[in-house]
Design a protein around this motif. Structure first.
Motif, mmCIF file in Angstrom:
data_model
loop_
_atom_site.group_PDB
_atom_site.id
_atom_site.type_symbol
_atom_site.label_atom_id
_atom_site.label_comp_id
_atom_site.label_asym_id
_atom_site.label_seq_id
_atom_site.Cartn_x
_atom_site.Cartn_y
_atom_site.Cartn_z
ATOM 1 N N THR A 1 -4.157 -3.144 5.197
ATOM 2 C CA THR A 1 -3.634 -2.277 4.150
ATOM 3 C C THR A 1 -3.686 -0.815 4.588
ATOM 4 O O THR A 1 -2.743 -0.050 4.357
ATOM 5 C CB THR A 1 -4.434 -2.463 2.851
ATOM 6 O OG1 THR A 1 -4.408 -3.834 2.472
ATOM 7 C CG2 THR A 1 -3.854 -1.614 1.728
ATOM 8 N N HIS B 1 -2.708 -4.662 11.177
ATOM 9 C CA HIS B 1 -1.879 -5.211 10.100
ATOM 10 C C HIS B 1 -2.526 -5.029 8.728
ATOM 11 O O HIS B 1 -2.082 -5.619 7.748
ATOM 12 C CB HIS B 1 -1.629 -6.703 10.342
ATOM 13 C CG HIS B 1 -0.916 -7.000 11.628
ATOM 14 N ND1 HIS B 1 0.360 -6.555 11.881
ATOM 15 C CD2 HIS B 1 -1.306 -7.666 12.734
ATOM 16 C CE1 HIS B 1 0.742 -6.965 13.081
ATOM 17 N NE2 HIS B 1 -0.260 -7.630 13.626
ATOM 18 N N ARG C 1 -0.868 -0.023 6.921
ATOM 19 C CA ARG C 1 0.439 0.067 6.249
ATOM 20 C C ARG C 1 0.578 1.368 5.464
ATOM 21 O O ARG C 1 1.684 1.876 5.297
ATOM 22 C CB ARG C 1 0.634 -1.138 5.322
ATOM 23 C CG ARG C 1 0.706 -2.471 6.048
ATOM 24 C CD ARG C 1 1.237 -3.580 5.142
ATOM 25 N NE ARG C 1 0.406 -3.825 3.989
ATOM 26 C CZ ARG C 1 -0.667 -4.622 3.979
ATOM 27 N NH1 ARG C 1 -1.038 -5.220 5.097
ATOM 28 N NH2 ARG C 1 -1.373 -4.819 2.878
#
Length: 595
Positions: free
Chosen positions: A376, A374, A379
């Motif tokens: 940075t 999850h 993403r």
């Protein structure tokens, strides 16, 4: 680096903040502090340059107004300013109206400080974070609304920030983020802002992830802005805890425990990934296009794991590879049809994230290898390999290195068979070699526990160490040197053994410890003879007959992974001989969120 927590709860905020800060201490432990609302509308600010236990004592000894239900906290890794109480967070403005905690780097802090000083603001610290306090104070003089003041203030900042701002009398709490991780949970237990969801997992499992430019008022309801416009909060992400709280289970420190966890972790990963390698499914499910070259982007231990992965790919299929330190990416040229493999334990390593900003051809894709799906980095990547090693509390990486190597090698093998560059038969044989790793790691542990402590005792007075390796052993020599540096605070350098005669041999004098990692290359014997002839104290990690005989079987394309175990144990044992804190080495932090 640094850890932030803020909360608005029904009862007392201080116990929540202290618990969260204990979980965040891996992000920095130069100082720690909290600011909490009181029953009379003031803010109590309590700070220390010692660890969490000292802060807890100070909170318990607080004899001022009763502490309230809203507060902010911070554990610091020093960037601007010395390690002293004046530079510890939280910081406040001239009037004491607001307190603030900050993670990141304000790149234009000197210009802002000069302008604010000219306007009459008085500074009490050397840190860039205090500049933000006074900037918000100046904006409050114009608007009197904290939410508006923070929104306006951050438009003047350059750099990176995660902020939590607390206002006295009103108890209003505002958070903001840009290029620095910050998450917010809002539920029946209260509102929580944190750098890491694990810090408040006792009270929250779903979190909104602040995007760059977000400014949020964390009240009874949420007010969310980006670029000055009111927006809906992003969809919450479930961070339900899958691991029990960190606790020592019969070990004296977390590093010792995490070294011991490596065989079981290796078995778990190989069991999960093994069936999807030789049929190409592991690679195909990532949804990435074929590639003709590989660029590894990483730092520290992750770079050593990346070198193992790159060498495996090169040996098996002659695929060109580039190793790029995250902080040095600006000088690399990336060709079309290159796969970028970005490796970061936390997924928040600032140098790696900034490296992804470097322009590349449009067809280049990024694969993240991380312990945090999850994060940075996850993403921002086109695909993610999450190796699920569980929490690693020790700042010096151990089990996450082993996990990165195993998962990265599995992905490389699967990619090669998927593209037809490696036969299914050859791949199955390599998978069988991988399946032997858990037993090899277990054997290495047993032998190292018996042999290494006496060696560490003998070497603990040495001022420096040299680590040697050739070919596939070199990344492991590099990792051994890094571990010794991190934990013992002694210099330790690694070199390709063939480079000795090109300079490093000058370092050798009678008694100099030289740790040589074998991989079956017969040339290493001559290099060992060269240092031994000059009086070096040689320690070999290798096959039967070596000082630490942990290697068995034929050499593999990924090299002697089990050799890392005695190197970890050696570094830890030398550090303990010197009285070091092996879980929290000086000047370091687990999650490196500044460049």
């Amino acid at each position: 680096m640094c850890g932030i927590v803020a909360c608005r709860v029904r009862d007392h905020a201080a116990p929540v903040l202290l618990s969260a800060l204990r979980n965040l201490e891996y992000r920095g432990y130069d100082s720690v502090g909290i600011a909490v609302s009181t029953e009379i509308g003031t803010l109590a600010r309590i700070r220390t340059v010692h660890r969490i236990d000292d802060l807890e004592h100070r909170v318990n000894d607080w004899n001022g107004a009763r502490l309230g239900n809203v507060g902010i906290g911070h554990t610091r890794w020093a960037t601007h300013g010395a390690v002293d109480e004046a530079n510890a967070h939280p910081h406040c403005d001239c009037t004491g109206r607001i307190s603030l905690v900050h993670n990141g780097i304000i790149e234009n802090c000197d210009e802002l400080r000069a302008t604010l000083t000219t306007s009459g603001h008085q500074f009490s610290s050397a840190v860039d974070s205090e500049v933000v306090c006074h900037l918000i104070e100046a904006r409050l003089a114009e608007s009197s609304d904290l939410f508006d003041a923070v929104q306006t203030a951050v438009t003047q900042l350059e750099g990176s920030w995660a902020l939590a701002v607390l206002e006295e009398s009103t108890g209003r709490l505002v958070a903001a983020a840009h290029h620095s991780p910050l998450l917010l949970a809002h539920n029946d237990a209260g509102t929580f802002v944190t750098s890491d969801p694990a810090a408040v997992s006792e009270w929250a499992s779903e979190f909104h992830i602040l995007r760059d430019g977000d400014v949020v008022e964390a009240g009874e309801t949420l007010r969310w802005r980006n670029s000055g416009l009111m927006i809906d909060p992003p969809t919450p992400v479930d961070f339900a805890r899958t691991h029990s709280p960190a606790e020592l289970r019969g070990h004296s420190d977390f590093m010792d425990q995490e070294i011991d966890e490596q065989p079981v972790l290796a078995a778990k990963l190989i069991d999960e990934l093994g069936p999807a390698i030789a049929n190409g499914r592991l690679w195909d499910e990532l949804g990435l296009p074929p590639f003709d070259a590989l660029q590894i982007i990483a730092c520290g231990t992750s770079m050593h794991a990346g070198r193992v992965i790159a060498q495996t790919l090169g040996r098996l299929a002659a695929v060109p590879t580039t190793l790029t330190l995250g902080s040095e990416v600006a000088y690399d040229v990336v060709l079309p049809r290159t796969l970028r493999l970005a490796i970061s334990q936390s997924g928040e390593t600032a140098d790696v994230l900034r490296a992804l900003d470097h322009p590349v051809p449009t067809e280049v894709r990024t694969l993240a290898l991380t312990n945090n799906p999850h994060s940075t980095l996850s993403r921002r990547a086109d695909a993610v390999l999450a190796y699920s090693a569980g929490p690693e509390i020790g700042v010096a990486a151990t089990k996450t290195f082993v996990a990165q190597v195993i998962v990265g090698v599995c992905a490389v093998l699967s990619a090669l068979v998927s593209s037809g560059r490696l036969s299914v038969t050859a791949t199955l044989e390599l998978v069988e070699q991988l399946r032997r790793l858990p037993v090899q790691l277990t054997t290495a542990l047993e032998i190292s526990r018996r042999v290494v402590p006496a060696i560490a005792h003998d070497l603990s007075t040495a001022s420096g160490f040299l680590f040697l390796g050739r070919g596939s052993a070199l990344p492991y020599a590099a990792e051994g040197a890094l571990k010794l540096k991190e934990l013992s605070y002694r210099w330790a350098e690694h070199y390709p053994a063939g480079e000795l005669k090109h300079g490093p041999l000058a370092l050798i004098e009678p008694g100099t410890p030289v740790v040589a990692v074998e991989n079956g290359d017969p040339r290493l014997r001559a290099n060992i003879s060269e240092v031994r002839a000059r009086g070096a104290r040689v320690v070999t990690v290798g096959y039967d007959g070596s000082t630490i005989p942990v290697l068995t079987g034929e050499p593999t394309p990924w090299g002697p992974l089990e050799a890392v175990v005695p190197l970890q144990i050696l570094a830890r044992a030398v550090a303990l001989e010197l009285g070091r804190d092996v879980d929290k080495p000086r000047n370091l932090a687990k999650s490196v969120t500044v460049e």
